[in-house]
Design a protein around this motif. Sequence first.
Motif, PDB file in Angstrom:
ATOM      1  N   LEU A  28       0.780  -1.164   0.069  1.00  0.00           N
ATOM      2  CA  LEU A  28       0.185   0.112  -0.227  1.00  0.00           C
ATOM      3  C   LEU A  28       0.835   1.151   0.001  1.00  0.00           C
ATOM      4  O   LEU A  28       0.431   2.394  -0.578  1.00  0.00           O
ATOM      5  N   ALA A  29       2.008   0.951   0.643  1.00  0.00           N
ATOM      6  CA  ALA A  29       2.965   2.240   0.555  1.00  0.00           C
ATOM      7  C   ALA A  29       3.369   2.804  -0.585  1.00  0.00           C
ATOM      8  O   ALA A  29       3.362   4.188  -0.683  1.00  0.00           O
ATOM      9  N   ILE A  30       3.292   2.199  -1.531  1.00  0.00           N
ATOM     10  CA  ILE A  30       3.693   2.580  -3.029  1.00  0.00           C
ATOM     11  C   ILE A  30       2.682   3.793  -3.707  1.00  0.00           C
ATOM     12  O   ILE A  30       3.133   4.919  -4.050  1.00  0.00           O
ATOM     13  N   PRO A  31       1.398   3.257  -3.607  1.00  0.00           N
ATOM     14  CA  PRO A  31       0.618   4.146  -4.262  1.00  0.00           C
ATOM     15  C   PRO A  31       0.183   5.241  -3.282  1.00  0.00           C
ATOM     16  O   PRO A  31       0.196   6.552  -3.550  1.00  0.00           O
ATOM     17  N   ILE A  32       0.250   5.168  -1.936  1.00  0.00           N
ATOM     18  CA  ILE A  32       0.148   6.231  -1.017  1.00  0.00           C
ATOM     19  C   ILE A  32       1.258   7.312  -1.091  1.00  0.00           C
ATOM     20  O   ILE A  32       1.147   8.452  -0.925  1.00  0.00           O
ATOM     21  N   VAL A  33       2.499   6.717  -1.093  1.00  0.00           N
ATOM     22  CA  VAL A  33       3.631   7.939  -1.452  1.00  0.00           C
ATOM     23  C   VAL A  33       3.318   8.639  -2.513  1.00  0.00           C
ATOM     24  O   VAL A  33       3.505   9.736  -2.453  1.00  0.00           O
ATOM     25  N   LEU A  34       3.087   7.816  -3.778  1.00  0.00           N
ATOM     26  CA  LEU A  34       2.927   8.699  -5.011  1.00  0.00           C
ATOM     27  C   LEU A  34       1.695   9.584  -4.973  1.00  0.00           C
ATOM     28  O   LEU A  34       2.194  10.764  -5.502  1.00  0.00           O
ATOM     29  N   VAL A  35       0.620   9.281  -4.373  1.00  0.00           N
ATOM     30  CA  VAL A  35      -0.429  10.149  -4.215  1.00  0.00           C
ATOM     31  C   VAL A  35      -0.206  11.254  -3.325  1.00  0.00           C
ATOM     32  O   VAL A  35      -0.357  12.555  -3.665  1.00  0.00           O
ATOM     33  N   ALA A  36       0.557  10.894  -2.059  1.00  0.00           N
ATOM     34  CA  ALA A  36       0.825  12.234  -1.203  1.00  0.00           C
ATOM     35  C   ALA A  36       1.793  13.038  -1.981  1.00  0.00           C
ATOM     36  O   ALA A  36       1.653  14.411  -1.573  1.00  0.00           O
ATOM     37  N   LYS A  37       2.693  12.787  -2.595  1.00  0.00           N
ATOM     38  CA  LYS A  37       3.634  13.576  -3.272  1.00  0.00           C
ATOM     39  C   LYS A  37       2.931  14.358  -4.350  1.00  0.00           C
ATOM     40  O   LYS A  37       3.072  15.669  -4.533  1.00  0.00           O
ATOM     41  N   ARG A  38       2.044  13.800  -5.090  1.00  0.00           N
ATOM     42  CA  ARG A  38       1.160  14.539  -6.347  1.00  0.00           C
ATOM     43  C   ARG A  38       0.431  15.589  -5.572  1.00  0.00           C
ATOM     44  O   ARG A  38       0.330  16.664  -6.151  1.00  0.00           O
ATOM     45  N   ILE A  39      -0.271  15.269  -4.665  1.00  0.00           N
ATOM     46  CA  ILE A  39      -1.356  16.352  -3.875  1.00  0.00           C
ATOM     47  C   ILE A  39      -0.395  17.285  -2.909  1.00  0.00           C
ATOM     48  O   ILE A  39      -1.274  17.951  -2.138  1.00  0.00           O
ATOM     49  N   GLY A  40       0.873  17.134  -2.784  1.00  0.00           N
ATOM     50  CA  GLY A  40       1.473  18.010  -1.949  1.00  0.00           C
ATOM     51  C   GLY A  40       1.380  17.584  -0.575  1.00  0.00           C
ATOM     52  O   GLY A  40       1.273  18.483   0.360  1.00  0.00           O
ATOM     53  N   MET A  41       0.906  16.454  -0.151  1.00  0.00           N
ATOM     54  CA  MET A  41       0.655  16.035   1.317  1.00  0.00           C
ATOM     55  C   MET A  41       1.868  15.225   1.919  1.00  0.00           C
ATOM     56  O   MET A  41       1.925  14.944   2.868  1.00  0.00           O
ATOM     57  N   SER A  42       2.962  15.199   0.871  1.00  0.00           N
ATOM     58  CA  SER A  42       4.236  14.437   1.701  1.00  0.00           C
ATOM     59  C   SER A  42       4.929  15.329   2.508  1.00  0.00           C
ATOM     60  O   SER A  42       4.784  16.571   2.422  1.00  0.00           O
ATOM     61  N   ASP A  43       5.577  14.811   3.424  1.00  0.00           N
ATOM     62  CA  ASP A  43       6.381  15.594   4.457  1.00  0.00           C
ATOM     63  C   ASP A  43       5.510  16.625   5.286  1.00  0.00           C
ATOM     64  O   ASP A  43       5.986  17.364   5.694  1.00  0.00           O
ATOM     65  N   LYS A  44       4.240  15.942   5.441  1.00  0.00           N
ATOM     66  CA  LYS A  44       3.525  16.925   6.368  1.00  0.00           C
ATOM     67  C   LYS A  44       3.111  15.685   7.682  1.00  0.00           C
ATOM     68  O   LYS A  44       2.750  14.582   7.470  1.00  0.00           O
ATOM     69  N   ILE A  45       3.259  16.080   8.844  1.00  0.00           N
ATOM     70  CA  ILE A  45       2.969  15.266  10.015  1.00  0.00           C
ATOM     71  C   ILE A  45       1.479  14.956  10.130  1.00  0.00           C
ATOM     72  O   ILE A  45       1.254  13.929  10.597  1.00  0.00           O
ATOM     73  N   VAL A  46       0.521  15.711   9.589  1.00  0.00           N
ATOM     74  CA  VAL A  46      -0.905  15.158   9.574  1.00  0.00           C
ATOM     75  C   VAL A  46      -0.969  14.193   8.756  1.00  0.00           C
ATOM     76  O   VAL A  46      -1.814  13.234   9.100  1.00  0.00           O
ATOM     77  N   THR A  47      -0.319  13.970   7.562  1.00  0.00           N
ATOM     78  CA  THR A  47      -0.402  12.829   6.703  1.00  0.00           C
ATOM     79  C   THR A  47       0.027  11.595   7.507  1.00  0.00           C
ATOM     80  O   THR A  47      -0.694  10.530   7.352  1.00  0.00           O
ATOM     81  N   LEU A  48       0.947  11.745   8.336  1.00  0.00           N
ATOM     82  CA  LEU A  48       1.301  10.611   9.096  1.00  0.00           C
ATOM     83  C   LEU A  48       0.270  10.292  10.083  1.00  0.00           C
ATOM     84  O   LEU A  48       0.210   8.893  10.540  1.00  0.00           O
ATOM     85  N   VAL A  49      -0.240  11.209  10.599  1.00  0.00           N
ATOM     86  CA  VAL A  49      -1.366  11.080  11.675  1.00  0.00           C
ATOM     87  C   VAL A  49      -2.704   9.987  10.788  1.00  0.00           C
ATOM     88  O   VAL A  49      -2.947   9.175  11.336  1.00  0.00           O
ATOM     89  N   PHE A  50      -2.938  10.475   9.698  1.00  0.00           N
ATOM     90  CA  PHE A  50      -3.937   9.810   8.881  1.00  0.00           C
ATOM     91  C   PHE A  50      -3.538   8.526   8.713  1.00  0.00           C
ATOM     92  O   PHE A  50      -4.607   7.631   8.485  1.00  0.00           O
TER      93      PHE A  50
END
Lengths: 290, 301
Positions: free
Chosen positions: A135-157
Amino acid sequence: MQQRARLRLAVIYIGAAAVLLGTVGPFLWLVSSSFQYERQLLNIPPQWLPNPIVLDSYREIFEGAVLGEESGVPYQSRIFLRSFANSFFVAGSVAAIAVLVGAYAAYPLARLTFRGRSVLLFGILASRMIPALSLAIPIVLVAKRIGMSDKIVTLVFINLSFILPYVIWLLQSYFKTIPIELEDAGRIDGCSRLQVVHKIILPLSLPGLTSAGILAFLLTWGEFLFALLLSETPASYTSTVVVSLFATDVDVSFVSIITAGVVSVIPPIGFALIFQRFIISGLLSGSLKG
Amino acid sequence: MQSKIAETRKELPQGMLAIFFSAPAVLIIAATILVPFGMAVFLSLHNWNLKRPGRERFIGLENYTDWLTDSDFWEPLRTTFTFAIGAVILILAISLLIALLLNEKFPGRGVVRAMLLVPWAIPSVVNALLWKWLLDPNYGLINAVFLELRLIDSYQAWLGNMPGVMIWLVIAYSWIHIPLATLLLLSGLQTIPGDIYESAIVDGASVWQRFAFITLPLLRPMLSIVIIFEMIFALKVFDIIFVLTAGGPADATNVLGWTIYTETFRKLDFGAGSSIAMLLGAITLALAILFYVFLDKGVEQ
């Protein structure tokens, strides 16, 4: 007979001593190492107990956090305290939200009859089995595309969704242990289902909710894969990520690495020992079919 | 489980209530587990390499057939199972011994049980760091103790060669997994009624006979649960590999979890990474179903 009883006890205590040595021994060695000078760590044979007790590596972590580059301590030591705070924020938020959201989801599974109940139960169990790596592969891909990578909120979610199935499983088995008569009495008095949950189920489930919250906190605290893949700067590093940065860097002194390891397990080990009853009961009911 | 009272007031049907109560949790789980799962399947059917943007295209099962005909899949698969089976055997053997010990009544039992939580609470990354220090080729405690006991003549680089690296990896990994297995087996042991043993003693059964003919058969459901549970966990191993060996030396500890990581996040081949992750997922899920079946049996008994 007296002699046999004594022999039995002797065998038991030898076994118990071996277990204690095996469980806490390696960790105590880590703690002991963290209080020594680097040059003492390089002694052969090693020095078992710190003499004198050296706090330099602990001070480094605080100085590094306050003074930044001026302190002259390694990069990892400077960012460690911040990552520690990040871990607290992520694990604390996940625990609180998971228990809140999980309790509502667990109630119908424990008490209501509806179509799709067994599908929901199986889905929850199965979602715990999917390897996070796939699951990590698509999650990382999407997080980077929508600018949610490197955010602590993303880790919580993300952590929340991996912990939730576990929490729901645990709570629904706990709710089932509450006598149905108490709930019936409430409903005869005119409580709605929501009021039943708020006024009867939740207050009576305090031990179960505590176990679920502590387990959620501890599991999130130790999470590494998503913390690694979804962080790019110290702003979102958790303590496990910084520990891995320490451990894979050959230029940092042993004592700094070891101290980071010790500090990062103070919260989980402290919690585990303080709340051991809640944890043991939670682990048993969470791992088995409730 | 069903409430005995009739519906005393107008209320939503139970199905609606269930949706209402579980919606937030189901939405969160769907957004981060179901949707990514669908996307992972999608990626696995595509040629999708971030190093060559704009060339993404559907290629059907080609990623899968490539892996299945490649030793780069079969070798890590073998390594993964070697590791997982080793870990499960070690975890099971040690935790059974500790559980049998803790099933005896003695003063101080509670303390020993509580201390089991120390390794359990240590995050896998810190555990890796701890063992890296214990196994250090120049200053490690294990070298010092083994030399003192005359088990070795000189300091060894334990993580530098096979089979040493695999053995120590299994030990390090198992160390934090033994406590949970022990607690589960202990709870299984405590459900065995004491009077069965008493009548066996009257019949003249030895300690070994009591273990083989009473304890083991009655513990079987719990043993199956622990075996499959631990197997699923061990097949997914990643964290400790990342810190302790990085798949080395010379691919000796290159498990599937590590292959997925390097393929995806170092070579940036998301298609190949996703398809091999699906293969690992399928293997794990097959075991998970087995787990579910065993679990049902376990509860019936």
